[in-house]
Design an enzyme around this catalytic site. Structure first.
Site, mmCIF file in Angstrom:
data_model
loop_
_atom_site.group_PDB
_atom_site.id
_atom_site.type_symbol
_atom_site.label_atom_id
_atom_site.label_comp_id
_atom_site.label_asym_id
_atom_site.label_seq_id
_atom_site.Cartn_x
_atom_site.Cartn_y
_atom_site.Cartn_z
ATOM 1 C CD GLU A 1 -5.406 -7.475 5.486
ATOM 2 O OE1 GLU A 1 -4.953 -8.147 6.436
ATOM 3 O OE2 GLU A 1 -6.227 -7.946 4.673
ATOM 4 C CG ASP A 47 -5.035 -6.466 0.998
ATOM 5 O OD1 ASP A 47 -5.048 -7.090 -0.074
ATOM 6 O OD2 ASP A 47 -5.809 -6.704 1.950
ATOM 7 C CD GLU A 71 -3.356 -9.777 1.420
ATOM 8 O OE1 GLU A 71 -4.034 -9.204 2.279
ATOM 9 O OE2 GLU A 71 -3.837 -10.251 0.379
ATOM 10 C CD GLU A 72 -2.407 -11.623 -3.026
ATOM 11 O OE1 GLU A 72 -1.936 -12.778 -3.039
ATOM 12 O OE2 GLU A 72 -3.507 -11.344 -2.534
ATOM 13 C CG ASP A 78 -6.677 -11.615 -4.747
ATOM 14 O OD1 ASP A 78 -7.794 -11.643 -5.248
ATOM 15 O OD2 ASP A 78 -6.441 -11.809 -3.550
ATOM 16 C CG ASP A 83 -5.339 -15.963 3.389
ATOM 17 O OD1 ASP A 83 -5.498 -16.789 4.289
ATOM 18 O OD2 ASP A 83 -5.073 -14.769 3.584
ATOM 19 C CG LEU A 139 -9.143 -7.295 -5.039
ATOM 20 C CD1 LEU A 139 -9.177 -5.951 -5.733
ATOM 21 C CD2 LEU A 139 -9.481 -8.388 -6.026
ATOM 22 C CG ASP A 140 -9.512 -5.947 2.438
ATOM 23 O OD1 ASP A 140 -8.939 -6.804 3.131
ATOM 24 O OD2 ASP A 140 -10.550 -5.374 2.783
HETATM 25 P P1 AHG Z 1 -7.928 -10.516 1.914
HETATM 26 O O1 AHG Z 1 -9.043 -10.751 0.951
HETATM 27 O O2 AHG Z 1 -7.005 -9.417 1.493
HETATM 28 O O3 AHG Z 1 -7.202 -11.785 2.284
HETATM 29 O O4 AHG Z 1 -8.540 -9.924 3.267
HETATM 30 C C1 AHG Z 1 -9.644 -10.502 3.881
HETATM 31 C C2 AHG Z 1 -9.620 -10.121 5.320
HETATM 32 C C3 AHG Z 1 -10.409 -8.889 5.697
HETATM 33 O O5 AHG Z 1 -10.621 -7.970 4.729
HETATM 34 C C4 AHG Z 1 -11.682 -9.424 6.254
HETATM 35 O O6 AHG Z 1 -12.198 -8.556 7.222
HETATM 36 C C5 AHG Z 1 -11.269 -10.740 6.826
HETATM 37 O O7 AHG Z 1 -10.180 -11.175 6.058
HETATM 38 C C6 AHG Z 1 -12.335 -11.788 6.760
HETATM 39 O O8 AHG Z 1 -11.859 -12.926 7.396
HETATM 40 P P2 AHG Z 1 -12.854 -14.043 7.966
HETATM 41 O O9 AHG Z 1 -13.498 -14.684 6.764
HETATM 42 O O10 AHG Z 1 -11.965 -14.967 8.734
HETATM 43 O O11 AHG Z 1 -13.862 -13.356 8.852
HETATM 44 MN MN MN Z 2 -7.109 -7.932 3.023
HETATM 45 MN MN MN Z 3 -5.861 -9.208 -0.335
#
Ligand code: AHG
Ligand code: MN
Ligand code: MN
Length: 334
Positions: free
Chosen positions: A274, A115, A92-93, A69, A63, A117-118
């Site tokens: 997570e 994680d 996660e990072e 983050d 990602d 920053l989620d």
């Molecule tokens: P992160 O920002 O740590 O990568 O996590 C995002 C995760 C989670 O928190 C969230 O419910 C989901 O990704 C959203 O994903 P979609 O945009 O695919 O729905």
């Molecule tokens: Mn997350």
């Molecule tokens: Mn994250």
């Protein structure tokens, strides 16, 4: 007016409830609380400091990584490294786990996973984000640097887990396996204060939380269950930060789903950072957390740090409903 109980005071009191506890876990939880306050400060002033936006890098799960983050990641690592109670972290990072020098970590007994920053896609638009953490007791020799096997433990081995929600107020919710308690940051005194004692998830609720934009990419049994949620006039809420969606469900009841899609055949969410910590919290509050293949999340074998999982979690009766739909509508296995 009842007396304010700070996070530090609460953690210390709880330590006395476990006569064999030596305070290491107490120290670790306090360090995570300190890191949360630092991250909270930056989240609040992110727009002023120009630390919003993309840092032109990808995390180990592919990602796009945003600057905050990385900041949150660095702060958590710094706080835990200096604690002396933690022999290494996995984030996660970071592609690999980070062992702390044996001298600095003394004979530290714990590893921490997080994680930092989620929901990072929410940062630029001022919507809630969170931090998720889990703590495991190391299983390798304490005289040596920690090893991969210390991190690849099942969720059932968690000794503590929690999350911080940076929302309209900042909350830290954690469990050491004896219930779940929540603390709200009082910015005037800079302390997390006990605000939600012994959190219990409702058996059912009026919310379902899923990225319904992927509806056509879900398996048929999951589509039938989502149709059912809609038929029942449940309200759809999806923030894009799992911490925020789970937080609502913990208090108001409901179900959170992240099933497999064509893009993410194993699901998108990471088991270690997570799914496991949040499943631990949800179970401790009386809820359930299973994969869309109906295994209990905390029982899943860990094969690699960035392993993904599908998930359905929340109010116990609603997770049971989802299970019944999957059993009923899954195509027969050939
Ligand atoms: P992160 O920002 O740590 O990568 O996590 C995002 C995760 C989670 O928190 C969230 O419910 C989901 O990704 C959203 O994903 P979609 O945009 O695919 O729905
Ligand atoms: Mn997350
Ligand atoms: Mn994250």
């Amino acid at each position: 007016m009842s007396r304010i109980v700070t996070l530090d005071e609460f953690i210390l009191r709880r330590q006395k409830d476990f006569p064999l506890a030596k305070g290491e876990l107490t120290g670790l939880l306090r360090d995570i609380g300190v890191a949360a306050k630092i991250v909270n400060r930056e989240v609040n002033k992110a727009g002023l400091l120009n630390i919003l936006g993309v840092a032109d890098a990808e995390n180990a799960s592919g990602d796009v990584v945003q600057k905050l983050d990385l900041y949150a990641n660095d702060k958590l690592i710094d706080c835990l490294k200096n604690s002396g109670e933690c022999c290494g972290v996995a984030s996660e990072e970071n592609e690999e786990f980070i062992p702390f020098p044996v001298l600095e970590s003394k004979s530290a007994k714990y590893v921490v996973v997080f994680d930092p920053l989620d929901g990072s896609s929410n940062i630029d638009v001022n919507v809630s984000v969170g931090t998720i953490f889990g703590i495991y007791r190391r299983i390798s020799d304490p005289a040596e640097p920690c090893q991969l096997k210390d991190f690849l433990q099942k969720g059932t081995e968690l000794v503590a887990a929690g999350y911080v929600l940076y929302g309209t107020s900042t909350l830290l919710v954690y469990s050491t396996g004896a219930g779940v308690n929540g603390f709200t940051l009082d910015p005037t005194i800079g302390e997390f204060c006990l605000s939600h004692r012994s959190i219990k998830i409702p058996d059912r609720g009026n919310y379902y939380s899923v990225n319904q934009g992927y509806y056509l990419k879900f398996d048929v049994e999951m589509r039938r269950f989502i149709d059912h949620c809609s038929d029942m006039n449940l309200r759809l809420r999806y923030i894009g930060s799992m911490v925020s969606d789970i937080h609502r469900i913990l208090f108001q009841g409901g179900i959170f789903l992240y099933p497999n899609t064509r893009k993410y055949p194993q699901g998108k969410l990471r088991l270690l950072y997570e799914c496991n910590p949040l499943s631990f919290i949800v179970e401790q509050a009386g809820g359930k957390a299973i994969s869309c293949q109906l295994e209990r999340i905390l029982d899943l074998e860990m094969r690699e740090l960035h392993q993904k999982a599908t998930i359905a979690m929340g109010s116990p009766a609603m997770v049971d409903d989802m299970k019944a739909f999957v059993e009923r509508y899954s195509p027969p296995k050939s």
